[in-house]
Motif scaffolding. Structure first.
Motif, short mmCIF file in Angstrom:
data_model
loop_
_atom_site.label_atom_id
_atom_site.label_comp_id
_atom_site.label_asym_id
_atom_site.label_seq_id
_atom_site.Cartn_x
_atom_site.Cartn_y
_atom_site.Cartn_z
N GLY A 152 0.81 -1.21 0.00
CA GLY A 152 0.00 0.00 0.00
C GLY A 152 0.85 1.26 0.00
O GLY A 152 2.08 1.23 0.07
N THR A 153 0.18 2.39 -0.07
CA THR A 153 0.83 3.70 -0.12
C THR A 153 0.82 4.36 1.23
O THR A 153 -0.23 4.47 1.87
N GLY A 154 1.98 4.77 1.71
CA GLY A 154 2.09 5.49 2.96
C GLY A 154 2.37 6.96 2.73
O GLY A 154 2.97 7.34 1.70
N PHE A 155 1.97 7.81 3.66
CA PHE A 155 2.13 9.26 3.50
C PHE A 155 3.59 9.66 3.39
O PHE A 155 3.93 10.61 2.67
N TYR A 156 4.48 8.94 4.08
CA TYR A 156 5.89 9.34 4.13
C TYR A 156 6.78 8.54 3.17
O TYR A 156 8.00 8.58 3.29
N ASP A 157 6.17 7.83 2.23
CA ASP A 157 6.96 7.16 1.21
C ASP A 157 7.80 8.19 0.44
O ASP A 157 7.28 9.24 0.02
N ASP A 158 9.10 7.90 0.25
CA ASP A 158 10.03 8.79 -0.48
C ASP A 158 10.15 10.17 0.17
O ASP A 158 10.49 11.15 -0.49
N TYR A 159 9.87 10.24 1.47
CA TYR A 159 9.90 11.52 2.18
C TYR A 159 11.31 11.88 2.65
O TYR A 159 11.62 13.04 2.91
#
Length: 239
Positions: A152-159
């Motif tokens: 799934g997609t998390g808010f802090y992906d690639d953050y």
């Protein structure tokens, strides 16, 4: 990883209290859960003194948001105190953990059935836990479901990296360390693209003594083995 379990835990509110904020009678949550709070959730899902739950990593799925509330704490002197508690709001974490046998519990060697404990643990996750799930404190109800860590997609992906400062890692209890004392562990976590990879408790170098403590005695008289537990559920003995 051997004896691993992965699940998502979520809730409307969470309060992972920074102990420094409790001095004035108020509470402010850390931005992320502590190792000890996630370990407590794992133990609410399935706990036996035979096992030690090791939290490997968490993934923060939603943005870190806070909300303050006026709370009337219990005042046994009859006062009318109003305190300000600052909670995390709308939280969701993916958790990756595993269990190991507690080598400081030779009295529970009879209960070291790895395969059966793992099956019970996975089944307990699917059932939402064997006890109520709390996100840091009792008024913050949590819910558990199985998941695949990283899905799934998390808010802090690639953050990128977020440095979270000095935090409590967890508590050392005598039945897990072999020392007759309770200790607190500190560390400085870094969240990388939404993922916090935890140090193992014995890898924490900042350890502070809190008090003397003796481990609680357990044996076959007050602990039900994994074989007995599955039998009580009507399960076969070869699972």
């Amino acid at each position: 990883m051997r004896n691993a379990v992965e699940f998502v835990v979520y809730g409307d509110y969470a309060l992972f209290t920074d102990p420094l904020t409790k001095l004035g009678g108020e509470k402010l949550s850390y931005q992320v859960p502590t190792y000890q709070s996630i370990k407590g959730i794992c133990e609410s899902i399935y706990w036996k003194p035979t096992l030690i739950m090791i939290v490997d990593a968490i993934r923060v799925m939603k943005p870190i948001r806070m909300e303050s509330k006026g709370i009337r704490p219990i005042d046994y002197s009859g006062g009318n105190t109003l305190a300000n508690y600052t909670y995390l709001r709308d939280v969701e974490y993916q958790v990756q953990a595993h269990f190991e046998f507690n080598k400081h519990r030779p009295d529970l060697e009879f209960d070291r059935n790895e395969n059966k404990h793992h099956n019970i643990l996975k089944r307990s996750v699917q059932a939402g836990g064997r006890r109520d799930i709390f996100l840091g404190t009792r008024e913050c109800q949590g819910y558990v479901e199985p998941c695949e860590f990283g899905q799934g997609t998390g808010f802090y992906d690639d953050y990128g990296d977020i440095y979270l400062g000095n935090m409590v890692h967890g508590i050392n209890y005598p039945d897990e360390t072999g020392r007759d004392q309770m200790e607190v562990r500190l560390w400085q976590p870094v969240m990388k693209d939404g993922i916090i990879t935890f140090r193992r408790p014995e890898e924490c170098t900042q350890v502070r003594h809190l008090s003397e403590m003796k481990p609680k005695p357990f044996d076959a008289d007050n602990v039900q083995s994994a074989d007995q537990l599955l039998a009580s559920w009507g399960e076969g003995g070869d699972q």
